[in-house]
Design an enzyme around this catalytic site. Sequence first.
Site, PDB file in Angstrom:
ATOM      1  N   ASP A 162      23.004   6.647 -30.207  1.00 16.32           N
ATOM      2  CA  ASP A 162      21.752   5.921 -30.033  1.00 16.32           C
ATOM      3  C   ASP A 162      20.719   6.854 -29.411  1.00 16.32           C
ATOM      4  OD1 ASP A 162      21.610   5.080 -26.793  1.00 16.32           O
ATOM      5  OD2 ASP A 162      23.605   5.482 -27.587  1.00 16.32           O
ATOM      6  N   ASP A 187      18.331   7.577 -26.272  1.00 13.83           N
ATOM      7  CA  ASP A 187      18.295   7.174 -24.874  1.00 13.83           C
ATOM      8  C   ASP A 187      17.091   6.256 -24.670  1.00 13.83           C
ATOM      9  OD1 ASP A 187      19.752   7.502 -22.451  1.00 13.83           O
ATOM     10  OD2 ASP A 187      18.115   8.691 -21.636  1.00 13.83           O
TER      11      ASP A 187
END
Length: 295
Positions: free
Chosen positions: A213, A215
């Site tokens: 993902d 941050d």
Amino acid sequence: MTGSGTAAVLGVIGGSGVYDIDGLENKRWVKVETPFGDPSDELLTGDLDGQTLVFLPRHGRGHRIPPSELNFRANIHALKQLGVTEILSVSAVGSLKEHLPPGTFVVIDQFIDRTFAREKSFFGTGLVAHVALGHPVCNRLGDLIEEALRELHVPHQRRGTYMVMEGPQFSTIAESELYRSWGCDVIGMTNMPEAKLAREAEICYATVAMVTDYDCWHTDHAHVTVDAVIKVVVANAGKARSLVSRLAPKIGVRDGTCVQGCHTALDNAIMTAPDRRDPAMLGKLDVIVKRALAG
């Protein structure tokens, strides 16, 4: 001992999804006791295409142990005891760069260590050593990993800086933006002091950081769901298994010790005078220092 006549043994540190590799033969879970306590779990040994592999579940099977409570010294020592000469560290990370979306693999070449609650060295009072860490990963091993990723057509970046935070909480936006201003590529919680200890143990070490993902800095992805992240984690685990399968036969072609010096990292690193070395420390670190003190 790692030397010119020592066969390569590939150690893999990562999640349980990495270990379900088709074709892994002679599988056996082994309990290893170390002078530094218990490693995260038993270690899985086996053979793949003639290459000996040793797998260590970093957080234990079932992900029982948080990053700050990992016994990094026991983990690396256990791998050393089982003859591991090269380590592939597989880690889930967050991206700090727009061009590194989820699903990208980054073959790390640098770290920034911001951890503070972990034992970071095998050495101490009675036996002091300072290893070089300017190049904290093995570029020879990194080249083989890059070659395997290209063959598998896995999206990847050859070099990058891994920001290692203490955790277990994720970053604030201010922290995330700070790390981006430092030029970091990815952020995670597990590869330090793992890389430092591998160098002290004279084991080649390389990290493949698997982006799950962005941050929290990325406003368009700030509300990513757990389900979405898990889907990426599962997909990345499949790619990691393929990477190990493709990497294994490449490891065995090493002729002699690592040309970068990983296997001889303790040469000229032990500072304590021979007559001032603590016998108890020498005994505790026998597996680590045996080669360096053999002469």
